[in-house]
Design a protein around this motif. Structure first.
Motif, short mmCIF file in Angstrom:
data_model
loop_
_atom_site.label_atom_id
_atom_site.label_comp_id
_atom_site.label_asym_id
_atom_site.label_seq_id
_atom_site.Cartn_x
_atom_site.Cartn_y
_atom_site.Cartn_z
N VAL A 64 0.83 -1.21 0.00
CA VAL A 64 0.00 0.00 0.00
C VAL A 64 0.86 1.26 0.00
O VAL A 64 0.35 2.36 -0.13
CB VAL A 64 -0.95 0.03 1.22
CG1 VAL A 64 -1.98 -1.06 1.12
CG2 VAL A 64 -0.18 -0.07 2.54
N THR A 72 1.27 6.25 -1.04
CA THR A 72 0.49 6.41 0.17
C THR A 72 1.30 6.06 1.39
O THR A 72 2.32 5.38 1.33
CB THR A 72 -0.76 5.50 0.13
OG1 THR A 72 -0.32 4.14 0.10
CG2 THR A 72 -1.61 5.79 -1.09
N GLU A 73 0.82 6.53 2.51
CA GLU A 73 1.37 6.14 3.81
C GLU A 73 0.61 4.89 4.29
O GLU A 73 -0.44 4.55 3.74
CB GLU A 73 1.20 7.29 4.81
CG GLU A 73 1.96 8.54 4.44
CD GLU A 73 3.47 8.32 4.44
OE1 GLU A 73 3.94 7.54 5.29
OE2 GLU A 73 4.15 8.90 3.59
N PRO A 74 1.12 4.20 5.32
CA PRO A 74 0.39 3.07 5.87
C PRO A 74 -1.04 3.46 6.22
O PRO A 74 -1.31 4.56 6.71
CB PRO A 74 1.20 2.71 7.12
CG PRO A 74 2.59 3.13 6.79
CD PRO A 74 2.43 4.38 5.97
N SER A 75 -1.96 2.56 5.99
CA SER A 75 -3.38 2.87 6.11
C SER A 75 -3.82 2.87 7.55
O SER A 75 -3.12 2.43 8.45
CB SER A 75 -4.18 1.86 5.29
OG SER A 75 -4.90 1.00 6.08
N GLY A 76 -5.04 3.39 7.76
CA GLY A 76 -5.70 3.27 9.06
C GLY A 76 -6.17 1.84 9.25
O GLY A 76 -5.86 0.95 8.46
N VAL A 78 -8.00 -1.66 9.27
CA VAL A 78 -8.84 -2.46 8.39
C VAL A 78 -9.62 -3.41 9.28
O VAL A 78 -9.03 -4.13 10.09
CB VAL A 78 -7.99 -3.25 7.38
CG1 VAL A 78 -8.88 -4.14 6.50
CG2 VAL A 78 -7.15 -2.31 6.53
N VAL A 110 -0.75 -5.10 2.75
CA VAL A 110 -2.06 -5.62 3.14
C VAL A 110 -2.26 -6.97 2.45
O VAL A 110 -1.47 -7.38 1.61
CB VAL A 110 -3.20 -4.65 2.77
CG1 VAL A 110 -3.07 -3.35 3.53
CG2 VAL A 110 -3.25 -4.40 1.26
#
Length: 209
Positions: A64, A72-76, A78, A110
């Protein structure tokens, strides 16, 4: 004979026949002649997870942090809610069944969402206790995905409580396992609220009609 799932069906069938004799039944009467083979097949289905690697379904990941611009940065978090599972209690070999909710904070990578039910199935398809099952799921996800945080909530009904002993038909057991950043009380409370928000409303409760 043992097969790739690790279950010796012939031995289980023979032992089931002995069990029927031990409780005073006739394993040769019409209703029971196929029971040893049926029990052997059930055991292969219910305990096949012993021969499988729970991290296997998490091997194929997707980045991601890199890909089509903009990066993108690491996501919130999941969150995958409402994963049905069933297992067998190691104390009395009685079934349990319930719902799992998984939340994780991805690092760089992910995984496809369908991998989580497979991880749960592998770990649940063993003689288990719910407390350990939740911890094993959390550890598998945290380690295989290098996740920044994990929460696993299991809510299950156990045959050893509903069918024998106290026979509490309305009783369920909830366990929570958390790792990393999501083990912090505030972060975990937020995840628990999001999980609860997705649960169906109680039809017996008051409210708008």
């Amino acid at each position: 004979m043992a097969v790739p799932d690790g279950v010796d069906r012939e031995r289980i069938a023979a032992l089931t026949r002995e069990f029927l004799l031990a409780i005073g039944e006739d394993p040769d009467r019409p209703g029971l002649t196929k029971t040893p083979e049926r029990v052997a097949g059930m055991a292969a289905e219910m305990f096949g997870g012993l021969a499988q690697d729970a991290a296997g379904p998490l091997a194929a990941t997707i980045s991601v942090a890199s890909g089509p611009a903009p990066e993108t940065e690491p996501s919130g978090p999941v969150i995958v809610r409402g994963i049905r599972f069933r297992s067998v209690c190691e104390h009395h070999l009685l079934p349990s069944a319930g719902t799992a909710h998984i939340a994780y904070l991805p690092g760089d990578r992910v995984v496809g969402l369908g991998a989580f039910p497979r991880v749960i199935d592998i770990l649940a398809n063993r003689p288990q206790v719910q407390e350990r099952l939740g911890e094993q799921i959390a550890d598998t996800i945290a380690d295989a995905l290098d996740a920044r945080g994990v929460v696993v909530v299991l809510d299950a009904v156990h045959g050893c409580v509903t069918l024998r002993g106290p026979q509490q038909s309305g009783s369920s057991t909830v366990t929570i396992a958390s790792r990393g950043e999501l083990a912090e009380p505030a972060a975990r409370a937020e995840i628990m609220a999001l999980i609860a928000a997705g649960e169906p409303a109680d039809p017996d409760a008051g409210g708008a009609r």
